[in-house]
Design a protein around this motif. Sequence first.
Motif, mmCIF file in Angstrom:
data_model
loop_
_atom_site.group_PDB
_atom_site.id
_atom_site.type_symbol
_atom_site.label_atom_id
_atom_site.label_comp_id
_atom_site.label_asym_id
_atom_site.label_seq_id
_atom_site.Cartn_x
_atom_site.Cartn_y
_atom_site.Cartn_z
ATOM 1 N N SER A 1 -12.065 34.272 -25.314
ATOM 2 C CA SER A 1 -10.845 34.958 -24.876
ATOM 3 C C SER A 1 -11.117 36.099 -23.908
ATOM 4 O O SER A 1 -10.247 36.444 -23.102
ATOM 5 C CB SER A 1 -10.080 35.485 -26.091
ATOM 6 N N GLY A 2 -12.308 36.678 -23.971
ATOM 7 C CA GLY A 2 -12.614 37.791 -23.078
ATOM 8 C C GLY A 2 -13.189 37.376 -21.737
ATOM 9 O O GLY A 2 -13.304 38.202 -20.827
ATOM 10 N N THR A 3 -13.560 36.087 -21.602
ATOM 11 C CA THR A 3 -14.245 35.661 -20.373
ATOM 12 C C THR A 3 -13.586 34.476 -19.659
ATOM 13 O O THR A 3 -14.034 34.090 -18.583
ATOM 14 C CB THR A 3 -15.710 35.275 -20.679
ATOM 15 N N PHE A 4 -12.533 33.866 -20.253
ATOM 16 C CA PHE A 4 -11.865 32.753 -19.581
ATOM 17 C C PHE A 4 -11.435 33.152 -18.176
ATOM 18 O O PHE A 4 -11.048 34.310 -17.936
ATOM 19 C CB PHE A 4 -10.618 32.327 -20.352
ATOM 20 N N LEU A 5 -11.471 32.186 -17.259
ATOM 21 C CA LEU A 5 -11.117 32.448 -15.868
ATOM 22 C C LEU A 5 -9.854 31.702 -15.459
ATOM 23 O O LEU A 5 -9.627 30.563 -15.875
ATOM 24 C CB LEU A 5 -12.255 32.022 -14.935
ATOM 25 N N TRP A 6 -9.068 32.341 -14.624
ATOM 26 C CA TRP A 6 -7.942 31.671 -13.987
ATOM 27 C C TRP A 6 -8.473 30.721 -12.909
ATOM 28 O O TRP A 6 -9.585 30.920 -12.397
ATOM 29 C CB TRP A 6 -7.010 32.702 -13.339
ATOM 30 N N PRO A 7 -7.725 29.681 -12.558
ATOM 31 C CA PRO A 7 -8.123 28.860 -11.405
ATOM 32 C C PRO A 7 -8.398 29.741 -10.185
ATOM 33 O O PRO A 7 -7.707 30.741 -9.957
ATOM 34 C CB PRO A 7 -6.903 27.956 -11.191
ATOM 35 N N TYR A 8 -9.415 29.371 -9.408
ATOM 36 C CA TYR A 8 -9.841 30.180 -8.273
ATOM 37 C C TYR A 8 -10.206 29.271 -7.116
ATOM 38 O O TYR A 8 -10.383 28.056 -7.279
ATOM 39 C CB TYR A 8 -11.027 31.065 -8.665
ATOM 40 N N THR A 9 -10.347 29.865 -5.941
ATOM 41 C CA THR A 9 -10.710 29.092 -4.751
ATOM 42 C C THR A 9 -12.159 29.355 -4.368
ATOM 43 O O THR A 9 -12.773 30.338 -4.781
ATOM 44 C CB THR A 9 -9.797 29.429 -3.559
ATOM 45 N N PHE A 10 -12.676 28.452 -3.522
ATOM 46 C CA PHE A 10 -14.058 28.543 -3.045
ATOM 47 C C PHE A 10 -14.120 29.169 -1.657
ATOM 48 O O PHE A 10 -14.959 28.790 -0.846
ATOM 49 C CB PHE A 10 -14.691 27.148 -3.011
ATOM 50 N N ASP A 11 -13.259 30.137 -1.392
ATOM 51 C CA ASP A 11 -13.247 30.765 -0.071
ATOM 52 C C ASP A 11 -14.487 31.605 0.180
ATOM 53 O O ASP A 11 -14.863 31.806 1.334
ATOM 54 C CB ASP A 11 -12.003 31.652 0.081
ATOM 55 N N ARG B 1 -4.167 34.411 -21.558
ATOM 56 C CA ARG B 1 -3.284 33.249 -21.422
ATOM 57 C C ARG B 1 -3.646 32.407 -20.192
ATOM 58 O O ARG B 1 -2.773 31.858 -19.511
ATOM 59 C CB ARG B 1 -1.803 33.649 -21.409
ATOM 60 N N THR B 2 -4.937 32.315 -19.918
ATOM 61 C CA THR B 2 -5.384 31.369 -18.895
ATOM 62 C C THR B 2 -5.054 29.947 -19.350
ATOM 63 O O THR B 2 -4.980 29.674 -20.549
ATOM 64 C CB THR B 2 -6.900 31.495 -18.692
ATOM 65 N N PRO B 3 -4.835 29.016 -18.425
ATOM 66 C CA PRO B 3 -4.487 27.650 -18.814
ATOM 67 C C PRO B 3 -5.563 27.002 -19.677
ATOM 68 O O PRO B 3 -6.756 27.136 -19.415
ATOM 69 C CB PRO B 3 -4.348 26.932 -17.461
ATOM 70 N N PHE B 4 -5.130 26.294 -20.708
ATOM 71 C CA PHE B 4 -6.018 25.583 -21.625
ATOM 72 C C PHE B 4 -6.171 24.157 -21.111
ATOM 73 O O PHE B 4 -5.229 23.375 -21.116
ATOM 74 C CB PHE B 4 -5.421 25.605 -23.033
ATOM 75 N N ASN B 5 -7.387 23.811 -20.670
ATOM 76 C CA ASN B 5 -7.693 22.495 -20.087
ATOM 77 C C ASN B 5 -8.222 21.600 -21.204
ATOM 78 O O ASN B 5 -9.398 21.657 -21.563
ATOM 79 C CB ASN B 5 -8.730 22.661 -18.971
ATOM 80 N N LEU B 6 -7.369 20.768 -21.776
ATOM 81 C CA LEU B 6 -7.714 19.933 -22.926
ATOM 82 C C LEU B 6 -8.005 18.513 -22.458
ATOM 83 O O LEU B 6 -7.116 17.822 -21.959
ATOM 84 C CB LEU B 6 -6.552 19.936 -23.923
ATOM 85 N N ILE B 7 -9.256 18.077 -22.615
ATOM 86 C CA ILE B 7 -9.686 16.760 -22.146
ATOM 87 C C ILE B 7 -9.711 15.775 -23.310
ATOM 88 O O ILE B 7 -10.371 16.022 -24.330
ATOM 89 C CB ILE B 7 -11.078 16.836 -21.496
ATOM 90 N N ILE B 8 -9.008 14.677 -23.154
ATOM 91 C CA ILE B 8 -8.977 13.622 -24.163
ATOM 92 C C ILE B 8 -9.659 12.387 -23.590
ATOM 93 O O ILE B 8 -9.230 11.852 -22.567
ATOM 94 C CB ILE B 8 -7.528 13.272 -24.561
ATOM 95 N N ASP B 9 -10.736 11.933 -24.241
ATOM 96 C CA ASP B 9 -11.404 10.725 -23.758
ATOM 97 C C ASP B 9 -10.990 9.528 -24.615
ATOM 98 O O ASP B 9 -10.356 9.690 -25.668
ATOM 99 C CB ASP B 9 -12.922 10.898 -23.710
#
Length: 333
Positions: free
Chosen positions: A181-191, A258-266
């Motif tokens: 929770s203290g280190t999650f990142l928001w989506p970012y660009t590679f500029d 409240r960064t987006p939670f990316n939940l991957i279902i295989d």
Amino acid sequence: MLRISLLLSVLIGLSQQACDPAQCVLPDCRCYDDPNQPGGLETTQIPQIIMVSFEGTISSANLELYRGIFADVTNPNGCPGRGTFFIEDEGTNYGSVRNLAMEGHEIGIQSVNGISPNDSSGWIEAIRDVRAELDDLVDINKVLGVRAPSIAMGGNDELIGIGLNNMLYDSSCSNVDYSDSGTFLWPYTFDNMPTVPCTNGDAPVDPFKGKWEVMIADLHDKNGDPCVVPSGCREVTTKRDAFELLFGAFDEHYSGKRTPFNLIIDPAWAANENFNAGTVEFLQYVRASFGNEVWVVPIQRALQWVQDPTPIADLDSFAPWQCNGDTTLRFKP
């Protein structure tokens, strides 16, 4: 070769320098280490986004399993919860892909055969070939995302393939140092470079202006060990185990920035009766329990919110999240 070289000079920045949040601003740019919430919003104004995503082949068998995960999952505005499907060409039933797109799910690209290309030419060709298969079935202008095979980002080579195919984002990078929770990142660009290294695979080492990364934050099993996807977490055997694993990961996001939670279902997770049921229960529970704070949307729609941060109180009129809303991202190909 000359044409590719000229295009690369446009795609790749001329210099590497630290990202300055005062210069890299929304909607087209965001620094990975920007400490500010998008739009300067207070955390209580930010919706907790859940992005349910899948990769690989789409068959008639797993199609119904995937559809079932979204059963009775409705967003606060009454629109159905939807996810993102990164397509592997070999073995995929494209009629099923068309149906998913018509139902409001996002379609992205994974690979031709589940194997990562060896160089930039291979990435260019692989993305191009899958786009060609999708061209007559879906709105190809909305196919903008890539997830690398084995969730192992392909570095500069992949970003070159993304850029030269007019794609917008990758969602393949995870890093154990950014998984709570203290280190999650928001989506970012590679500029600008440097950027976040990936635990699995390689991040780009050169700037790619306007290209986004939607990171995958590790979950943590009962021993606290990181696992990128739920099926990789140990000691998960029951429906309750699956629910607790996913809710614990959700709560880390919700109680943090409240960064987006990316939940991957295989496919293996979806095909397990207990895990599938635990996933359905999790999504239905958080939607029922957190009122208008929780939204289940595809990755593109999550990026639209990041580009145009909108408080929870105004989301009922946020155009991209309407049932038939405009899903066009701010995008400079």
